[in-house]
Design an enzyme around this catalytic site. Sequence first.
Site, PDB file in Angstrom:
ATOM      1  N   GLU A   1      35.359  86.138  17.476  1.00  0.00           N
ATOM      2  CA  GLU A   1      34.166  86.255  18.312  1.00  0.00           C
ATOM      3  C   GLU A   1      34.444  85.941  19.779  1.00  0.00           C
ATOM      4  OE1 GLU A   1      30.749  84.949  15.077  1.00  0.00           O
ATOM      5  OE2 GLU A   1      31.975  83.389  16.023  1.00  0.00           O
TER       6      GLU A   1
ATOM      7  N   GLY B   1      23.928  87.565   9.890  1.00  0.00           N
ATOM      8  CA  GLY B   1      23.386  88.394   8.822  1.00  0.00           C
ATOM      9  C   GLY B   1      21.984  88.846   9.161  1.00  0.00           C
TER      10      GLY B   1
ATOM     11  N   MET C   1      25.255  80.274  11.321  1.00  0.00           N
ATOM     12  CA  MET C   1      25.614  78.896  10.977  1.00  0.00           C
ATOM     13  C   MET C   1      25.765  77.944  12.174  1.00  0.00           C
ATOM     14  SD  MET C   1      28.340  79.763   7.888  1.00  0.00           S
ATOM     15  CE  MET C   1      28.533  78.056   7.371  1.00  0.00           C
ATOM     16  N   GLU C   2      25.437  78.403  13.392  1.00  0.00           N
ATOM     17  CA  GLU C   2      25.665  77.550  14.562  1.00  0.00           C
ATOM     18  C   GLU C   2      24.528  77.510  15.577  1.00  0.00           C
ATOM     19  OE1 GLU C   2      29.201  78.848  12.626  1.00  0.00           O
ATOM     20  OE2 GLU C   2      28.013  80.148  13.943  1.00  0.00           O
TER      21      GLU C   2
ATOM     22  N   ASP D   1      26.217  92.062   8.509  1.00  0.00           N
ATOM     23  CA  ASP D   1      25.872  92.291   7.100  1.00  0.00           C
ATOM     24  C   ASP D   1      24.376  92.110   6.940  1.00  0.00           C
ATOM     25  OD1 ASP D   1      25.365  89.348   5.915  1.00  0.00           O
ATOM     26  OD2 ASP D   1      26.987  89.259   7.365  1.00  0.00           O
TER      27      ASP D   1
END
Length: 237
Positions: free
Chosen positions: A13, A82, A181-182, A205
């Site tokens: 990333e 996602g 997640m962050e 996704d």
Amino acid sequence: MKKLGIIAAMEVESKIILEALKENGDVKETKAGGTVYYEGALGSVQIVLARSGVGKVNAALCAQSMILRFGADFIVNTGIAGAMGKGLGVFDIVVSSDAVYHDVDATNWGYKIGQIPQMDVYNFEADKKMVEAIQEIFPTLPEAKGHKLAVGRVVSGDQFVADKELKARIMQNFNPLCVEMEGAAIAHACHLNKVPFVIIRALSDMADDNGEAAYTFNEETAARLSGAILLAIIKKM
């Protein structure tokens, strides 16, 4: 804005941003708390870039260090996520209106689902001026061709969402556009330090039963897309 902080969780990333920094001139590297921070410039914008590592704690520690030690007065979190919102698909772009934890539950104490006990806010609001600027710039970018941009809630938790039942529960509780997640942890650190932020995520996704396979297949393309769009936005700042 004196210095823009850019946080990505993974090397895939941050790679395109680091490449651009090195092409633009000298880059100073500093290791602090197990994380490498890269200081340089993109055009006239001073930058500090870091790969935080995956998860909320890593992200929050990175944001705190970036603000207090490296002087970042605006934070952008870039990377992949996602898809959750209706009508969104792989490689579309989400820009945060706000961020919330989807894996915090203190409802037995009277708090809203997702709210940290004793915090003064339930959600962390992104910088509205930056969000509006991104919305204006996005349609003019060659990198944006064929991709949709949506502004809305980003939710974060220390789990990879790849299950339809979990996805449905998160949707019911938070109605987000994407899950990762962050972002909320970075937003949390920014809120405490009174530093504005925005999250820009490319969707890798659909956060469903095929999530892991789709994520693995699309990871690099989505990550580079998110980075390329951020670079294009910075050039127009």
